[in-house]
Scaffold this active site. Structure first.
Site, mmCIF file in Angstrom:
data_model
loop_
_atom_site.group_PDB
_atom_site.id
_atom_site.type_symbol
_atom_site.label_atom_id
_atom_site.label_comp_id
_atom_site.label_asym_id
_atom_site.label_seq_id
_atom_site.Cartn_x
_atom_site.Cartn_y
_atom_site.Cartn_z
ATOM 1 N N HIS A 269 0.838 -1.196 0.000
ATOM 2 C CA HIS A 269 0.000 0.000 0.000
ATOM 3 C C HIS A 269 0.869 1.239 0.000
ATOM 4 C CE1 HIS A 269 -3.154 2.855 1.030
ATOM 5 N NE2 HIS A 269 -3.970 1.934 0.560
ATOM 6 N N ASP A 326 -7.848 -5.623 0.006
ATOM 7 C CA ASP A 326 -8.325 -6.563 -1.000
ATOM 8 C C ASP A 326 -7.929 -8.015 -0.730
ATOM 9 O OD1 ASP A 326 -9.559 -4.643 -2.712
ATOM 10 O OD2 ASP A 326 -7.576 -3.972 -3.301
HETATM 11 N N1 CMC Z 1 4.103 -7.653 -4.727
HETATM 12 C C1 CMC Z 1 5.434 -7.627 -4.955
HETATM 13 N N2 CMC Z 1 6.197 -6.533 -4.856
HETATM 14 C C2 CMC Z 1 5.567 -5.394 -4.512
HETATM 15 C C3 CMC Z 1 4.175 -5.338 -4.265
HETATM 16 C C4 CMC Z 1 3.438 -6.533 -4.393
HETATM 17 N N3 CMC Z 1 2.136 -6.535 -4.168
HETATM 18 N N4 CMC Z 1 3.837 -4.078 -3.946
HETATM 19 C C5 CMC Z 1 4.960 -3.350 -4.002
HETATM 20 N N5 CMC Z 1 6.006 -4.148 -4.333
HETATM 21 C C6 CMC Z 1 7.428 -3.751 -4.433
HETATM 22 C C7 CMC Z 1 7.663 -2.901 -5.659
HETATM 23 O O1 CMC Z 1 7.980 -3.704 -6.757
HETATM 24 C C8 CMC Z 1 8.819 -2.042 -5.190
HETATM 25 O O2 CMC Z 1 9.972 -2.820 -5.215
HETATM 26 P P1 CMC Z 1 11.405 -2.159 -5.574
HETATM 27 O O3 CMC Z 1 11.649 -1.117 -4.511
HETATM 28 O O4 CMC Z 1 12.361 -3.296 -5.540
HETATM 29 O O5 CMC Z 1 11.239 -1.564 -6.932
HETATM 30 C C9 CMC Z 1 8.507 -1.790 -3.716
HETATM 31 O O6 CMC Z 1 7.702 -2.909 -3.312
HETATM 32 C C10 CMC Z 1 7.767 -0.497 -3.431
HETATM 33 O O7 CMC Z 1 6.518 -0.520 -4.098
HETATM 34 P P2 CMC Z 1 5.940 0.660 -4.960
HETATM 35 O O8 CMC Z 1 5.753 0.180 -6.367
HETATM 36 O O9 CMC Z 1 6.693 1.915 -4.743
HETATM 37 O O10 CMC Z 1 4.521 0.827 -4.304
HETATM 38 P P3 CMC Z 1 3.395 1.841 -4.745
HETATM 39 O O11 CMC Z 1 3.079 2.654 -3.571
HETATM 40 O O12 CMC Z 1 3.749 2.542 -5.994
HETATM 41 O O13 CMC Z 1 2.185 0.849 -5.112
HETATM 42 C C11 CMC Z 1 0.429 -0.696 -4.797
HETATM 43 C C12 CMC Z 1 1.205 0.479 -4.200
HETATM 44 C C13 CMC Z 1 -0.746 -1.001 -3.896
HETATM 45 C C14 CMC Z 1 -0.103 -0.313 -6.196
HETATM 46 C C15 CMC Z 1 1.366 -1.933 -4.900
HETATM 47 O O14 CMC Z 1 1.773 -2.329 -3.610
HETATM 48 C C16 CMC Z 1 0.724 -3.093 -5.647
HETATM 49 O O15 CMC Z 1 0.811 -3.160 -6.875
HETATM 50 N N6 CMC Z 1 0.050 -4.050 -4.924
HETATM 51 C C17 CMC Z 1 -0.645 -5.130 -5.582
HETATM 52 C C18 CMC Z 1 -1.997 -4.650 -6.084
HETATM 53 C C19 CMC Z 1 -2.968 -4.387 -4.949
HETATM 54 O O16 CMC Z 1 -3.108 -5.198 -4.048
HETATM 55 N N7 CMC Z 1 -3.674 -3.248 -5.016
HETATM 56 C C20 CMC Z 1 -4.666 -2.856 -4.028
HETATM 57 C C21 CMC Z 1 -4.226 -1.694 -3.213
HETATM 58 S S1 CMC Z 1 -5.198 -1.385 -1.730
HETATM 59 C C22 CMC Z 1 -6.814 -0.988 -2.221
HETATM 60 C C23 CMC Z 1 -6.928 -0.087 -3.390
HETATM 61 O O17 CMC Z 1 -6.353 0.992 -3.437
HETATM 62 O O18 CMC Z 1 -7.665 -0.449 -4.300
#
Ligand code: CMC
Length: 392
Positions: A269, A326
């Site tokens: 998140h 989720d």
């Molecule tokens: N699985 C694997 N790696 C992850 C995940 C995940 N679910 N989430 C983040 N990471 C990694 C990401 O690849 C990055 O790694 P690195 O630093 O090596 O490049 C690191 O963690 C930091 O993540 P980020 O991409 O900066 O995170 P963000 O704030 O941009 O994205 C997110 C947040 C929720 C989109 C992401 O965690 C994600 O894609 N989660 C899976 C999809 C999901 O469950 N979404 C629902 C979110 S909650 C309810 C809603 O808003 O709808």
């Protein structure tokens, strides 16, 4: 452009001032208008929570009764709107139906005036009530079954289940446990400050677009797998593991292998860095709902296993990735009998009060500037126009 700083994904940009929802991502705190999410989830109805979000305070009895009447009066769709359902192919995704129909509402309700308080209350009630009606009707058209009309004596969540699952001569009656679980699911999705869909609603509202057009844009933003679409993606991930395609450990290993581009759905998140309070509540709720229904779901065991493996792994802990809203919500929806391609629609029904509240905040802000971020241009500084025959 020297003065503009890049903030990729707006991770560090305060885009507005808002008095609706407070989140402390370090401590796992979520409050609507100051009221803790735990209290609302345990004790409030979805509509009472919607009134809190939209109008700023919990309703007294008179306000509650008046709003209930408004919802009831506005729950049926204009007869001509039903024709739109016939225009979609049977396997159309219900999110595409939902956003199109919400957008169309403005054409059927052009009389909606938002400038006085009474007009806005009516429009808000109409949108809340009709979102539910559209969602259930899209499911019925997908099945090729006749649409079930809303009942005037049922609370919001029960009425939705009635419209989803009743068939001619057989009314569906939700058990109190099922109704409670769905109500709680909706309360927990009510608002979440500047997430992608809500920021979209505010963005569109800032051009002075109407409520329905703005919320319809929010539905589209919610659809993606990184946002509301994640609840369906989680179930698909668990189903894949259940079908023996990969073990839970193999799936997690694949996630860690960055070249695979697979994410652990329902994890991570932008704001919560220790835990998501909604996930905590939903995990317990999934357990107790399944217990009360005397059913077991192999996907719940797999979800627990995946969570356990991930939380013991440095990849996830060092990045501070934990289950989000989720991760367990789909188990609850499945137990209720809601098919997985409706999961994101359910998220959308729950988020509608938040979208309405944010639209109102933008609308009521005197001197609101249009949202218009800047960019860092990375293209050619100057290119020559070349006649077609001479282009490389
Ligand atoms: N699985 C694997 N790696 C992850 C995940 C995940 N679910 N989430 C983040 N990471 C990694 C990401 O690849 C990055 O790694 P690195 O630093 O090596 O490049 C690191 O963690 C930091 O993540 P980020 O991409 O900066 O995170 P963000 O704030 O941009 O994205 C997110 C947040 C929720 C989109 C992401 O965690 C994600 O894609 N989660 C899976 C999809 C999901 O469950 N979404 C629902 C979110 S909650 C309810 C809603 O808003 O709808």
């Amino acid at each position: 452009t020297g003065l503009i700083t890049l903030d990729d994904g707006y991770g560090n940009t305060g885009s507005c001032e808002s008095a609706i929802t407070f989140i402390d991502g370090e401590k796992g705190i979520l409050r609507y208008r100051g009221v803790p999410i735990e209290d609302l989830a345990a004790r409030s109805s979805f509509i009472e929570t919607a009134e809190l979000l939209i109008f700023g305070s919990l309703p007294d009895k008179e306000q509650r009764d008046e709003f209930r009447d408004l919802l009831t009066e506005n729950s049926s769709l204009h007869r001509d709107m039903r024709k739109h359902f016939d225009g979609f192919p049977v396997n159309a995704h219900p999110m595409s139906i939902l956003s199109s129909m919400i957008n169309a509402l403005q054409s059927y309700e052009p009389h909606q005036e938002f400038d006085d308080e009474a007009g806005f209350r009516r429009a808000a009630a109409s949108l809340l009530a009709k979102t539910r009606t559209i969602a259930a009707a899209s499911y019925k058209s997908h099945l090729g079954q006749p649409v079930t009309y809303p009942r005037y004596d049922l609370p919001y969540a029960e009425n939705f289940l009635h419209m989803m699952f009743s068939v001619p001569y057989r009314d569906y009656e939700a058990t109190p446990e099922v109704a409670h679980a769905l109500n709680m699911f909706l309360v927990l999705h009510g608002d979440h400050e500047q997430n992608c869909s809500t920021s979209t609603v505010r963005m569109v509202a800032s051009s002075q677009a109407n409520l329905f057009a703005s919320v319809s844009a929010g539905v589209n933003a919610l659809w993606g797998r990184l946002h509301g679409g994640a609840n369906m993606a989680v179930i698909e991930m668990l189903e894949r593991i259940n079908e023996g395609d990969l073990t839970a450990a193999e799936y997690v290993a694949k996630v860690k292998d960055k070249s695979s581009d697979v994410k652990l759905m329902g994890f991570g998140h932008r704001v919560y860095r220790n835990f998501d309070p909604r996930a905590k509540i939903l995990k317990e709720a999934a357990d107790s709902l399944l217990d009360s229904m005397h059913v077991t779901d192999p996907l719940l065991d797999i979800a627990r296993e995946v969570e356990q493996i991930a939380l013991a792994d440095d990849y996830f802990t060092s990045r501070r990735l934990y289950p989000n809203v989720d991760f367990y919500s789909g188990i609850i929806l499945r137990a209720i009998g809601i098919p997985k391609d409706m999961f994101t629609v359910l998220f959308g029904i729950g988020r509608t009060p938040g979208w309405i509240a944010h639209w109102k905040e933008v609308h009521d802000n005197p001197g609101q500037r249009i949202y218009r971020p800047r960019q860092i241009y990375t293209g050619e500084p100057l290119s020559e126009w070349v006649p077609q025959g001479e282009r490389p």
